[in-house]
Scaffold this active site. Structure first.
Site, PDB file in Angstrom:
ATOM      1  N   CYS A  19      61.736  53.847  39.817  1.00 19.87           N
ATOM      2  CA  CYS A  19      60.457  52.893  40.119  1.00 19.87           C
ATOM      3  C   CYS A  19      60.828  51.452  40.335  1.00 19.87           C
ATOM      4  CB  CYS A  19      59.498  53.413  39.252  1.00 19.87           C
ATOM      5  SG  CYS A  19      59.688  52.533  37.666  1.00 19.87           S
ATOM      6  N   MET A  20      61.813  51.027  39.855  1.00 20.82           N
ATOM      7  CA  MET A  20      61.777  49.380  39.972  1.00 20.82           C
ATOM      8  C   MET A  20      63.319  48.774  39.671  1.00 20.82           C
ATOM      9  SD  MET A  20      62.047  48.839  36.185  1.00 20.82           S
ATOM     10  CE  MET A  20      63.718  49.225  36.679  1.00 20.82           C
TER      11      MET A  20
ATOM     12  N   MET B 291      56.181  49.999  44.291  1.00 20.16           N
ATOM     13  CA  MET B 291      57.150  51.072  44.978  1.00 20.16           C
ATOM     14  C   MET B 291      57.237  51.013  46.148  1.00 20.16           C
ATOM     15  SD  MET B 291      57.737  52.589  42.046  1.00 20.16           S
ATOM     16  CE  MET B 291      56.851  51.725  40.781  1.00 20.16           C
TER      17      MET B 291
ATOM     18  N   GLY C 280      55.152  50.247  37.285  1.00 16.28           N
ATOM     19  CA  GLY C 280      54.423  51.475  37.280  1.00 16.28           C
ATOM     20  C   GLY C 280      54.143  51.870  35.878  1.00 16.28           C
ATOM     21  N   GLN C 281      55.354  51.649  35.171  1.00  8.06           N
ATOM     22  CA  GLN C 281      55.148  52.382  33.825  1.00  8.06           C
ATOM     23  C   GLN C 281      54.704  51.370  32.802  1.00  8.06           C
ATOM     24  OE1 GLN C 281      58.114  55.743  32.973  1.00  8.06           O
ATOM     25  NE2 GLN C 281      59.401  54.494  34.366  1.00  8.06           N
TER      26      GLN C 281
ATOM     27  N   LYS D  12      41.545  55.890  34.357  1.00  9.72           N
ATOM     28  CA  LYS D  12      42.522  56.727  33.357  1.00  9.72           C
ATOM     29  C   LYS D  12      42.278  56.074  32.033  1.00  9.72           C
ATOM     30  CE  LYS D  12      46.107  55.569  35.877  1.00  9.72           C
ATOM     31  NZ  LYS D  12      45.748  55.086  37.211  1.00  9.72           N
TER      32      LYS D  12
HETATM   33  S1  SF4 Z   1      46.808  49.888  31.820  1.00  9.08           S
HETATM   34 FE1  SF4 Z   1      46.631  50.879  33.882  1.00  9.08          FE
HETATM   35  S2  SF4 Z   1      45.956  52.812  33.525  1.00  9.08           S
HETATM   36 FE2  SF4 Z   1      45.431  51.668  31.620  1.00  9.08          FE
HETATM   37  S3  SF4 Z   1      43.377  50.992  32.089  1.00  9.08           S
HETATM   38 FE3  SF4 Z   1      44.806  49.340  32.622  1.00  9.08          FE
HETATM   39  S4  SF4 Z   1      44.843  49.694  34.837  1.00  9.08           S
HETATM   40 FE4  SF4 Z   1      44.192  51.404  33.864  1.00  9.08          FE
END
Ligand code: SF4
Lengths: 798, 83
Positions: free
Chosen positions: A166-167, A341, A378-379, A82
C-alpha cells in the site's frame, strides 16, 4: 434522569460541542462524554491511517459506546461511519478463541504451549526459510518485537509487511527526493491551503474525516479549490471544482506537463530551485540515487510534454493541464497535493511520487503551511510500525538499513548483540516471499514457513492464483496465521492462533502525519485469544530454551529480557505478561533508534497523556516535549538550522532535495482485443480493506453487503448487461463472478471497470496482476486488462 | 435502541437550508439542537442499528444537506455484532 434521556443528553452535548468547536482554532478541548456508570478512555480508531481518536466507553467488561474525541487535533470530535462503529468490531459472533492445528484437512484445538512449540521448531529447523509476514496494523511494539526476533534473533531478514502493498512507493519517493522517508507537512496544511489536488485519491471514502476537515472550511465561507485528477468519478469528485479524468497509467505525463509549463513560461520558483534543489534522472537499472542532470538537460527532457502532447497521451484536455500549470505558477496560492493508493499501487510508483514532489519543489510550493506534497496511508500504523520501526525486509528501526555497515553496528549496539550478528543481505519483499513459498524447494522455493500476523494475504495479495494458493498444495509448506476472525488466509492455514485486538491489549500506532499515538488495554479478549506481541516473545523464548543461539544477546541474556525491581519478569508466560508494561519496555528501547534520522520520539509516558505527538519530538529547556508540524522548515523543525528550508538528509549531502525527470512509459499490461477493459480495484467507505472486521459489523454489512463491478452504461448496453446482473470478470490469471453496478457510486469512463476488494466471496485478487515497481516492489492493483462476460450468453459456459 | 449524535452541515443556499430543516423537523426520530452557522447538532434515536445507519445515509443525501458527521454512538441497547 432515565438512562435513555441521559444518553440523548450526552449525544447532544457531544454533537453541540463538535458543531460549535469543530476546527475552531481557539477552541479548547471538551471533556470526555458525560459521566455515567460507563468508564471512558482514549484510543486511536482501529481502522484507517487518518488516525482519529475515539473515546471508548466500557461497562461490565464490554465496549458499549464510542464518541469522537473532542481533545484530538486530528478529528476534533468527528468520526466517519467506520469509526463510530469501531467498538462493534470486537464482537463478531465468530471470534477465534483457541489455537487450531489442521490435521487431515480439519482444524483441531490445541494448547498454546503446543502451538508455540510447533512454531519454534519450524524456525529452528530452517531459520533461513522461516518468514514473518506482518502488517501496518501491527502496533509499534508488536512490529518492533517481530523485527528484533527476525533481524537480531533468526538473522534471516525474512520479514516484510502488507504495507509493501500500500505505501512502499511513497517511501521510495520520499527517500529518493529528500533522502529520508515520510511527509514534511501535516494535516494542518489542509486548514491553510487554497488549493487541494487529489492525485488518484478518493478521501471522501478513504479518509472521510480529513475530507470533512476540508469541506468544513468551505461551509465556513472560506474559498478552497479542489481538483480531482482521477481515472473514475468518485464521491470525492462531486465536491471538486475541476475533475480531470485521465487514461490509466498516464499520470506521469500530467505531472511532466505541469513541469513543462512551469519551465517554459518561467513561472517556476527560480530562487527556491537554485537554493534548495538538484536535478536527477534515472539510471539503468534504476536506483534511488539516479544520476545528476543539469537544469538545461531537465528542460530539454520536458520538451516533449506540451499540453497538447499530454492531452494526446492522457486524454486530459490541454486547457486543464494549463490550469494546473497556472495554479502551480502562482506564488500567492498555497497548494496541497494528496495521494494514496492511486499513485503508490503503480508499476511506476516511485517515478510518479518523485514527479509530484518535483512539481511542488520546482514551483516552490513547499515548506510553508498549506504548501505541501502529502501522501496518506491506508493503515493505522503503516507509518509508525512499517516505515519507522522498519519492518520491511531491508530495513532496521529508525530509518536504518541492513545493507549499511554503520547502521548494522548501531543496531547491534542498541540490541547488545555480538558484532556481525545482523545479516547484511535483505530478505525477500512481499511478492518474492510469497512466490518462493509457492514453489517447491528444488525449484527455488526456499521459504517453507510463513507466519502471518494482523493481515489477510489470501484476500489481499495480487494474483493469488499464482502467489498464494499453490503453496497450499506443496508438501512441507507450513502457513501460520494469527488473527481475530476466520479469513480466507485462516481457512488456508496449517496453524491458527487467536489474537487479541485493539483495546483488548495495550498499543501504539503512527498515523499519516508522523503522529505517534498510544492507548491502554480496556477489556479482556475472548476465550484464549492473546496479544500478538506476546506470541512473538513466547516463540523467541521457546527458541531460547531449545538452544537457538540468536535468542541470546552478547551477555547470554534472552533477547526480550525485561526487568522490574531488579528481577526478570517472565513475560513469555502469559500469566505474567501484564506484570510489566511490555509496550513501554519495547518502545523505550526502540526510541534509541529514532535519533539517527531525526525521527526522535518522546518517552512513553508523554504519549499516555497526549492524543499523539508528531515527530521529531524534541525536549525543550524547561523539560517539556515539543512536536514538529512542518519538517525541514526552520520556523518549526528544530533540526533545520541553516536556511529557511534545510533538507538535512539530502541524497546529495548538500541539504538540497532532488527534482527528478522520469519519462511517461506504457503499462506492463494494457487492454487488447481479448481483454478489452482496464480493471481498477480499491476500497469503499463502509469497509476497511478485506472486510475482516467491518463485514462483521451488521450496520456496515447492511450498508454495503457485497462487492460489485462498476461499469459505464455504454459498455453495459453494448454487452447487453443490465444493472444487478451477475457477470464474470476475467483476466489472463483468474476469474470471479459479481453483480454489475451501472451508474453506481463511482463512475468509470467507457472501457474501465472498478471492483472493491472487501468481499471474501468475490476474491478479485485472483484476477489482478503482481507486476511491481522496480524500486519499491509495490504491485499495481489499479491497472490490468480484463474482459466481462455475461454469465450465460449463448455458446459460453461460465 | 440506538442513540447517535450527529453534526449536519447545511447547504449554503438559505432556501435549501429551510427545506432541510423542515424535513429534519418532520422526522420524529430526530431531535434538533442549537445550530452554529451551517453546523447543526442533532440526536437520532432508532430502534435498531440498521435503521440508524440507513437514516444517516439518507440524511447525507437529503436536499439542503452538504455533509453528515457522526460523532457519538451508544450501542449498549443493541444486540451487538453478529457474524
Ligand atoms: S481513523 Fe479513518 S476509519 Fe477511523 S474514524 Fe477516522 S477516518 Fe474513519
Amino acid at each position: 434522569m432515565e438512562r435513555r434521556d441521559f444518553l440523548k443528553a450526552s449525544a447532544m452535548a457531544a454533537a453541540t460541542a463538535a458543531a460549535t468547536r469543530a476546527f475552531d482554532k481557539e477552541s479548547h478541548a471538551a471533556d470526555a462524554p458525560g459521566k455515567d456508570d460507563v468508564r471512558w478512555d482514549k484510543a486511536p480508531c482501529r481502522f484507517c491511517g487518518t488516525g482519529c481518536h475515539v473515546q471508548v466507553g466500557v461497562k461490565g467488561g464490554r465496549v458499549v459506546a464510542i464518541a469522537g474525541d473532542q481533545k484530538a487535533e486530528v478529528n476534533k470530535g468527528l468520526l466517519c461511519v467506520k469509526g463510530y462503529h469501531v467498538g462493534l468490531a470486537l464482537y463478531g459472533g465468530d471470534r477465534l478463541t483457541r489455537p487450531l492445528l489442521k490435521k487431515d484437512g480439519v482444524f483441531k484445538p490445541i494448547s498454546w504451549d503446543e502451538a508455540i512449540d510447533i512454531i519454534a521448531r519450524r524456525a529452528l529447523a530452517n531459520p533461513a526459510g522461516f518468514a514473518v509476514y506482518g502488517s501496518g496494523q501491527w502496533t509499534i511494539p508488536e512490529g518492533y518485537a517481530a523485527n528484533k526476533l527476525v533481524k537480531a534473533g533468526l538473522t534471516s531478514n525474512q520479514i516484510d509487511p502488507n504495507a509493501r502493498l500500500c505505501m512502499a512507493s511513497a517511501v521510495t519517493g520520499f527517500i529518493s527526493t529528500y533522502g529520508v522517508d515520510e511527509p514534511a507537512g501535516c494535516y494542518d496544511d489542509l486548514d491553510r491551503c487554497d488549493v487541494v489536488i487529489l492525485w488518484g485519491n478518493n478521501p471522501a471514502e478513504m479518509h472521510p474525516v480529513l475530507f470533512s476537515r476540508i469541506i468544513d472550511r468551505r461551509s465556513r465561507g472560506e474559498e478552497v479549490t479542489l481538483i480531482d485528477i482521477n481515472t473514475r468519478r468518485t464521491r470525492s469528485t462531486a465536491f471538486c471544482q475541476h475533475a480531470l479524468t485521465f487514461k490509466p497509467n498516464t499520470d506521469l505525463a500530467i505531472a511532466l506537463g505541469i513541469m513543462h509549463l512551469l519551465v517554459e513560461k518561467g513561472t517556476y520558483d527560480k530562487g527556491f530551485v537554485e537554493k534548495f534543489c538538484n536535478f536527477r534522472q534515472r539510471t539503468e537499472p534504476p536506483t534511488l540515487d539516479g544520476k545528476a542532470m543539469t537544469f538545461e538537460e531537465f528542460r530539454k527532457a520536458l520538451g516533449d510534454y506540451t499540453p497538447e502532447k499530454v492531452e494526446e497521451i492522457s486524454g486530459v484536455p490541454a486547457e486543464k493541464i494549463r490550469l494546473l500549470g497556472d495554479l502551480f505558477g502562482r506564488r500567492d496560492l498555497k497548494i496541497t497535493s494528496l495521494w494514496c493508493m492511486g499513485m503508490n499501487q503503480h508499476t511506476r510508483g516511485t517515478a510518479i511520487n518523485d514527479l509530484v514532489h518535483g512539481v511542488h519543489l520546482l514551483s516552490g510550493h513547499f515548506g510553508k503551511p498549506g504548501d505541501a506534497p502529502t501522501s496518506l496511508t491506508g493503515q493505522p500504523s503503516a507509518c509508525g510500525t512499517v516505515r519507522e520501526v522498519g519492518t520491511l525486509a531491508h530495513a532496521l528501526p529508525g530509518g536504518l538499513v541492513v545493507t549499511k555497515d554503520e547502521h548494522r553496528k548501531e543496531a547491534e549496539e542498541i540490541w547488545n548483540l555480538p558484532a556481525g550478528r545482523i545479516n547484511p543481505k535483505p530478505g525477500y519483499h512481499t511478492v518474492e516471499m510469497w512466490r518462493r513459498f509457492c514453489k517447491p524447494a528444488d525449484q527455488g522455493g526456499d521459504i517453507d514457513t510463513i507466519w502471518v500476523q494482523v493481515t489477510n494475504p489470501g484476500q489481499s495479495l495480487p494474483n493469488t492464483n499464482e502467489i498464494f494458493y499453490p503453496s497450499r498444495k506443496i508438501p512441507g509448506k507450513f502457513l501460520i496465521v494469527s488473527d481475530v476472525y476466520p479469513t480466507e488466509t485462516v481457512r488456508n492455514a496449517d496453524l491458527v492462533l487467536p489474537s487479541a485486538m485493539w483495546v483488548e491489549k495495550n498499543g501504539m500506532v503512527g498515523n499519516s502525519e508522523r503522529r505517534t499515538q498510544q492507548w491502554f488495554k480496556m477489556v479482556e479478549p475472548p476465550g484464549e485469544a492473546r496479544d500478538d506481541c506476546w506470541q512473538l516473545i513466547a516463540v523467541a523464548r521457546r527458541l531460547f530454551e531449545l538452544g537457538h543461539p540468536g535468542m541470546k544477546d552478547k551477555d547470554g541474556n534472552f533477547l526480550f529480557s525485561m526487568r522490574k525491581d531488579g528481577r526478570e519478569v517472565p513475560v513469555w508466560d502469559f500469566k505474567h505478561y501484564y506484570d510489566i508494561n511490555v509496550d513501554q519496555q519495547l518502545f523505550e528501547e526502540y526510541r534509541k533508534f529514532t535519533r539517527f534520522k531525526h525521527k526522535d520520539l518522546a518517552p512513553y509516558d508523554e504519549y499516555t497523556r497526549a492524543r499523539g505527538l508528531r515527530w521529531p519530538v524534541v525536549q525543550q529547556k524547561d523539560g517539556s516535549w515539543r512536536e514538529t508540524r512542518f519538517r525541514f522548515a526552520r520556523f518549526d523543525d528544530p533540526y533545520a538550522v541553516k536556511e529557511e528550508i534545510q533538507f538535512y538528509h539530502s541524497v546529495t549531502k548538500d541539504d538540497r532535495a532532488l527534482i527528478w525527470f522520469h519519462p511517461q512509459e506504457p503499462a506492463p499490461e494494457s487492454p487488447d482485443k481479448d481483454y478489452p477493459f482496464w480493471l481498477c480495484t480499491g476500497r469503499v467507505v463502509e469497509h476497511w480493506h478485506t472486510g475482516t472486521m467491518t463485514m462483521r459489523i451488521p450496520q456496515l454489512r447492511t450498508a454495503m453487503p457485497q462487492a460489485y463491478v462498476e461499469m459505464h452504461r455504454d459498455d453495459a448496453r453494448r454487452l447487453g448487461i443490465s444493472n444487478g446482473e451477475v457477470v464474470i470478470v476475467e483476466s489472463r490469471r483468474g476469474r470471479v463472478e459479481m453483480p454489475a453496478w451501472i451508474d453506481g457510486r463511482g463512475q468509470p469512463p467507457p472501457g474501465s471497470l472498478f471492483v472493491p476488494f472487501f468481499d471474501e466471496t468475490v476474491l478479485i485478487n485472483r484476477v489482478t496482476l503482481d507486476a511491481h515497481d522496480p524500486l519499491s516492489k509495490q504491485p499495481d492493483y489499479k491497472k490490468c486488462a480484463v474482459r466481462v462476460l455475461r454469465k450465460e450468453p449463448p455458446g459460453r459456459t461460465p | 435502541m440506538m442513540i447517535s449524535g450527529l453534526v449536519v452541515t447545511l447547504a449554503e443556499d438559505p432556501r435549501q437550508q429551510t427545506l432541510a430543516l423542515d424535513a429534519l423537523r418532520r422526522d420524529a426520530r430526530i431531535q434538533l439542537g442549537e445550530g452554529a452557522g451551517r453546523k447543526l447538532p442533532v440526536v437520532v434515536e432508532t430502534t435498531t442499528a440498521e435503521e440508524s445507519t440507513a437514516l444517516v445515509e439518507a440524511l447525507g443525501c437529503a436536499a439542503g444537506v452538504d455533509f453528515v458527521d457522526v460523532i457519538y454512538v451508544d450501542f449498549s441497547g443493541t444486540s451487538g455484532a453478529g457474524a
